[in-house]
Each structure stands twice: as structure tokens, then as C-alpha cells.
Design an enzyme around this catalytic site. Structure first.
Site, mmCIF file in Angstrom:
data_model
loop_
_atom_site.group_PDB
_atom_site.id
_atom_site.type_symbol
_atom_site.label_atom_id
_atom_site.label_comp_id
_atom_site.label_asym_id
_atom_site.label_seq_id
_atom_site.Cartn_x
_atom_site.Cartn_y
_atom_site.Cartn_z
ATOM 1 N N ASP A 10 -2.344 -9.716 8.277
ATOM 2 C CA ASP A 10 -1.865 -10.093 6.959
ATOM 3 C C ASP A 10 -0.437 -10.589 7.069
ATOM 4 O OD1 ASP A 10 -0.276 -7.858 7.044
ATOM 5 O OD2 ASP A 10 -1.409 -6.736 5.567
ATOM 6 N N LYS A 63 0.984 4.163 -4.371
ATOM 7 C CA LYS A 63 -0.154 3.366 -3.905
ATOM 8 C C LYS A 63 -0.619 3.858 -2.540
ATOM 9 C CE LYS A 63 0.451 -0.714 -1.607
ATOM 10 N NZ LYS A 63 -0.393 -0.689 -0.406
HETATM 11 C C1 UD1 Z 1 1.204 2.016 6.049
HETATM 12 C C2 UD1 Z 1 1.495 1.513 4.660
HETATM 13 C C3 UD1 Z 1 2.496 0.350 4.706
HETATM 14 C C4 UD1 Z 1 3.744 0.756 5.443
HETATM 15 C C5 UD1 Z 1 3.365 1.311 6.810
HETATM 16 C C6 UD1 Z 1 4.566 1.853 7.580
HETATM 17 C C7 UD1 Z 1 -0.590 1.920 3.520
HETATM 18 C C8 UD1 Z 1 -1.764 1.339 2.808
HETATM 19 N N1 UD1 Z 1 0.264 1.040 4.052
HETATM 20 O O1 UD1 Z 1 0.558 0.968 6.765
HETATM 21 O O2 UD1 Z 1 2.824 -0.001 3.356
HETATM 22 O O3 UD1 Z 1 4.563 -0.380 5.617
HETATM 23 O O4 UD1 Z 1 2.428 2.395 6.673
HETATM 24 O O5 UD1 Z 1 5.206 2.827 6.859
HETATM 25 O O6 UD1 Z 1 -0.396 3.130 3.544
HETATM 26 N N2 UD1 Z 1 0.042 0.147 14.968
HETATM 27 C C9 UD1 Z 1 -0.570 -0.137 16.166
HETATM 28 N N3 UD1 Z 1 -1.838 0.311 16.390
HETATM 29 C C10 UD1 Z 1 -2.539 1.032 15.454
HETATM 30 C C11 UD1 Z 1 -1.913 1.322 14.228
HETATM 31 C C12 UD1 Z 1 -0.619 0.859 14.004
HETATM 32 O O7 UD1 Z 1 0.006 -0.775 17.035
HETATM 33 O O8 UD1 Z 1 -3.683 1.426 15.724
HETATM 34 C C13 UD1 Z 1 1.434 -0.300 14.741
HETATM 35 C C14 UD1 Z 1 1.553 -1.294 13.584
HETATM 36 O O9 UD1 Z 1 1.338 -2.611 14.020
HETATM 37 C C15 UD1 Z 1 2.988 -1.050 13.128
HETATM 38 C C16 UD1 Z 1 3.174 0.427 13.351
HETATM 39 O O10 UD1 Z 1 2.182 0.815 14.292
HETATM 40 O O11 UD1 Z 1 3.886 -1.758 13.940
HETATM 41 C C17 UD1 Z 1 3.065 1.280 12.110
HETATM 42 O O12 UD1 Z 1 1.864 1.009 11.445
HETATM 43 P P1 UD1 Z 1 1.160 2.085 10.519
HETATM 44 O O13 UD1 Z 1 2.070 3.250 10.320
HETATM 45 O O14 UD1 Z 1 -0.209 2.344 11.038
HETATM 46 O O15 UD1 Z 1 1.059 1.329 9.136
HETATM 47 P P2 UD1 Z 1 -0.169 1.265 8.162
HETATM 48 O O16 UD1 Z 1 -0.841 2.603 8.082
HETATM 49 O O17 UD1 Z 1 -0.997 0.068 8.462
#
Ligand code: UD1
Length: 426
Positions: free
Chosen positions: A120, A22
Site C-alpha cells: 500500500d 481504529k
Molecule cells: C500497524 C498499524 C499501523 C502502524 C503500524 C506500526 C494496524 C491496522 N496498522 O500496522 O497503522 O503504522 O502498526 O505501528 O494496526 N514487518 C515485516 N514482516 C512482517 C510484519 C511486519 O517485515 O511479517 C515490518 C513492516 O514492514 C514494518 C514493521 O515490520 O516495517 C512494522 O510493521 P507492523 O508493526 O507489523 O505494522 P502493521 O501491524 O502492519
């Protein structure tokens, strides 16, 4: 309301097939926006998130068709020369992953208006790193009326440091950089297998990317990309879910179509717990014939243990012999799951981003609610090791990421059915 009714006691045994991830497929579909023409993605999972992504791409101007060839599902995205750059809230709010259209839209049209997905159930999910990276490349980014509005007449290469190796930020920056002028260096980039998969597809489209699979990605923009045909990487989280289900139920599950190399730490934990793990040519087999021993869990960006396997691990640990310490480093609200599994008698205590799980011989059935995809399957695993019949509600979460989950469980011998329940918990 539909619920899964899970009667505990069965030992799961047999084989399951895993298809595309996914978390890769959604990004591959968005990357199709980068090249006018027909891009085909194979190894497609039949999950509701893909259906929503399809609707979103159609809204952006693409024609999307699904087909089946050699018993695998595929999607062909026909991307027009002119895209509509607005991704509306009613679609974005249903799958947070749809924020990944931001980079491609900006690169192709010089503008993007994408609804902010909001928070979420797994916690606060800011997008600051996505925005900071794109700003460094010359985009003007502001948020207004619930949308992120981005404009860039001339995206250029930049040197970008991520504070944290964010999957989504790496993807958005990368998919903007492939068509920008000059070279973008992303330091502390995420290196999840899904990022590598996206890089491979972009390279097949004509992109220039160095450092694939490392934490420094160097992307040199090109004039244009061409459509391609690409098979999505196997879903390591679904595969890991089966490994943990085998562990919890003292089962014997062969997982086909998976890459065991993407699950090294998870499978090592399964082995520590007493599971017999055999890596096969196209996946792995986990055989467990006794009560699992406890193991500690620390979630980290890849190659660390995936946060998306944490609830399933807690489910297995709740019936393990001993005490386990869980440290959740990515999404603080993921422990909402602990309150649900505690309703089934699990001895779980949380404090900040730590949880302590004291294993019990067995859980006891109760009505529980899935709070997100992984919590949903975690609760089903818990139901399989509980006395009596557990009803898991809010199973639309499970359908977002697992293909015919209850059918696969039944094929392994589980007593699980999907029923309409007007009286859940009552
Ligand atoms: C993706 C996955 C999710 C998985 C996650 C971590 C998808 C659709 N979802 O989510 O299933 O659990 O990777 O492996 O691919 N953060 C910030 N600022 C930002 C971006 C992220 O602070 O601009 C923080 C988030 O709050 C979190 C961490 O960084 O604590 C990791 O997030 P991220 O790797 O970006 O996860 P997603 O891409 O949202």
C-alpha cells in the site's frame, strides 16, 4: 470526487472527543471470531474501516449489529459455531488490517484462506513474521493464487522470536495461541496500547496471557473462549493528531476521552516546541501562543514515537522556527507525503529514511492528494497554516480513520468544507 477545502489562518480552539482506536477495534472485532456467541465492543469509532471489517465478519458467517448506548457506538458480533474460513480479496484489499482474521480463523477452524492484502501507499508490508510464527505452532502455510492458505489440525505452543516487534504478527500469533495446545512464548513482541487492549479482551474471554504490556508474552492455550463485552482503548493517534494541530495553528485544544500516558513522547515534543501541555483526568490540553520551535523526530515501535504521527509532525514542523531531522524507521514510503506538502511550499528534503524540514513562516495553498490516512490529516493541518484555500483530494483515506473530521475541525473554528469537485487541480 470529494475534496476537503481548507482555508488557512484560523487558530484552532475548543474541545474534541476521541473514541476507540481504529488499530484496536479492527483486531477486537476479529478476536470475536474466537468465541461462539455474542461479543460486544464499545467506544466504537464511526469510520469506514469498521464498516468494511463488519462486512468481512458477515462474510465469515457472523451476524453483526451496531447500536448506540449512552451516546457511545457499539457493535455486537454474533459468532456462529461453524465459520466460513475464507476472507476474499475484494474486502481484504480495502483494509490491510483485515489480515488479523488469520490467527482467529486458524485457531477456530484449523484452516484459513485469507487474501494477501498486497502493498500500500506507505510501503512494502511483508507478512513473513506472521507466517513464520504460525508455522512454528504447527500450521502449514502456503500462498497460492493471491491467497494465504493455512491449515493446522493441531496448533501447538511454540517459542517464537520476532525479528522486529511487529504489531500485526504479534496479534496473529497471539490470537492463534489462545486456543492452541500448550504454551506459546512470543519474544520481542509488540507492546503498543492496542496490543494490551487486545490482551485484556482475550483475558476477559478466558484466555491465559502473562507479560501483558511487556515484550515477552506467554500465552497458554485453553479449550474454549467465551464471548465478552469490551470497550476499545482510546485512539492515541487521533489524540496526537489534535495535539500537533494545536501546535501548528498556535491553538488551544482540549482532547477528551484520551490517555495522555500513551502519548508521552509526542506530548514531550509538543512541549519542546513551546506548547503548554496540561494532562487532565480524561485527556489533555495543548495551548500554543507562538510559532513552534523545531524538534527532531525518530519513529519507533511503542513506546517510541508512532510512525502514524510522522506526517502530522512534519506539517507542524514545516511552519516551525528552525530545522528538524525526521528518521522514519518503519515505513519507507511514508515520505511520499513530503512530495505533496512540498507543493504547498514546505521546505522538506528526503534521503532514504531521513527527511530534513526547514521551517517557514507560512505555507501556500495548493491542490494536494492524501496518499494514506495520516498523510491526509497531515495535509489538512498544512492547509490550516497556508495562505489561501487548499484542496485535499483522495479524502476517503481520512474517512478510514477519523470520525467526522471536518465537523470537528469546524467546531474548533477552522474554515473547512467537504465539497464535490469535478475539477480538482484543474
Ligand atoms: C500497524 C498499524 C499501523 C502502524 C503500524 C506500526 C494496524 C491496522 N496498522 O500496522 O497503522 O503504522 O502498526 O505501528 O494496526 N514487518 C515485516 N514482516 C512482517 C510484519 C511486519 O517485515 O511479517 C515490518 C513492516 O514492514 C514494518 C514493521 O515490520 O516495517 C512494522 O510493521 P507492523 O508493526 O507489523 O505494522 P502493521 O501491524 O502492519
Amino acid at each position: 470526487m470529494q475534496v476537503l477545502r481548507v482555508t488557512g489562518g484560523a487558530r484552532l480552539a475548543g474541545s474534541v472527543d476521541v473514541v476507540g482506536a481504529k488499530n484496536s477495534v479492527l483486531k477486537l472485532m476479529a478476536a470475536a471470531l474466537l468465541a461462539p456467541g455474542d461479543t460486544t465492543i464499545g467506544n466504537l469509532p464511526a469510520i469506514s474501516d469498521v464498516a468494511i471489517m463488519r462486512e468481512l465478519l458477515e462474510r465469515l458467517g457472523c451476524a453483526v449489529t451496531e447500536s448506540t448506548q449512552d451516546s457511545t457506538d457499539r457493535v455486537t458480533i454474533s459468532t456462529p459455531a461453524e465459520l466460513n474460513p475464507e476472507a476474499p480479496y475484494e474486502l481484504v484489499r480495502r483494509i490491510r488490517g483485515s489480515i488479523c482474521v488469520l490467527g482467529p480463523l486458524l485457531a477456530r477452524t484449523g484452516q484459513a484462506k485469507v487474501a494477501l492484502p498486497g502493498g500500500d501507499a506507505i510501503g512494502s508490508r511483508p507478512l513473513d513474521m506472521h507466517f513464520a510464527g504460525l508455522s512454528r505452532m504447527g500450521a502449514d502455510i502456503r500462498t497460492e493464487h493471491g491467497y494465504v492458505v493455512a491449515e493446522a489440525s493441531d496448533l501447538h505452543g511454540a517459542s517464537i522470536w520476532l525479528d522486529f516487534p511487529s504489531v500485526g504478527a504479534t496479534e496473529n500469533i497471539m490470537t492463534a495461541a489462545v486456543l492452541a495446545k500448550g504454551t506459546t512464548v512470543i519474544d520481542n513482541a509488540a507492546r503498543e496500547p492496542e496490543i494490551v487492549d487486545l490482551c485484556r479482551m482475550l483475558v476477559a474471554m478466558g484466555a491465559q496471557i502473562e507479560g501483558i504490556g511487556t515484550s515477552t508474552l506467554e500465552v497458554t492455550g485453553v479449550e474454549g473462549l467465551r464471548p465478552t463485552s469490551h470497550d476499545a482503548v482510546a485512539d492515541r493517534i487521533v489524540a496526537g493528531t489534535w495535539a500537533l494541530a494545536a501546535l501548528a495553528t498556535r491553538g488551544d485544544i482540549t482532547v477528551r476521552g484520551a490517555n495522555a500516558g500513551h502519548l508521552e513522547i509526542a506530548l514531550d515534543k509538543v512541549a519542546q516546541a513551546g506548547g503548554d501541555v496540561e494532562v487532565t483526568a480524561d485527556g489533555f490540553r495543548v495551548v500554543m501562543d507562538r510559532r513552534p520551535k523545531s524538534f527532531d523526530v525518530v519513529t519507533l515501535p511503542y513506546p517510541g514515537l508512532a510512525t502514524d504521527l510522522q506526517p502530522q509532525a512534519i506539517a507542524a514542523l514545516s511552519v516551525a522556527d528552525g530545522t528538524a531531522m525526521i528518521t522514519e524507521n518503519l515505513f519507507e514510503a511514508r515520505f511520499m507525503f513530503c512530495d505533496e506538502i512540498a507543493r504547498m511550499g514546505a521546505d522538506v528534503r528526503t534521503d532514504g529514511h531521513h527527511a530534513v524540514v526547514r521551517g517557514r513562516e507560512r505555507l501556500s495553498s495548493a491542490p494536494v492528494r492524501a496518499t494514506d490516512i495520516r498523510a491526509g490529516v497531515g495535509l489538512v493541518i498544512a492547509g490550516l497554516v497556508a495562505d489561501g484555500t487548499t484542496e485535499v483530494a483522495e479524502i476517503h483515506h481520512i474517512d478510514r480513520g477519523y470520525v467526522r473530521f471536518e465537523e470537528q475541525l469546524r467546531s474548533l473554528g477552522a474554515d473547512v468544507e467537504r465539497v464535490e469537485s469535478a475539477t480538482f487541480g484543474g
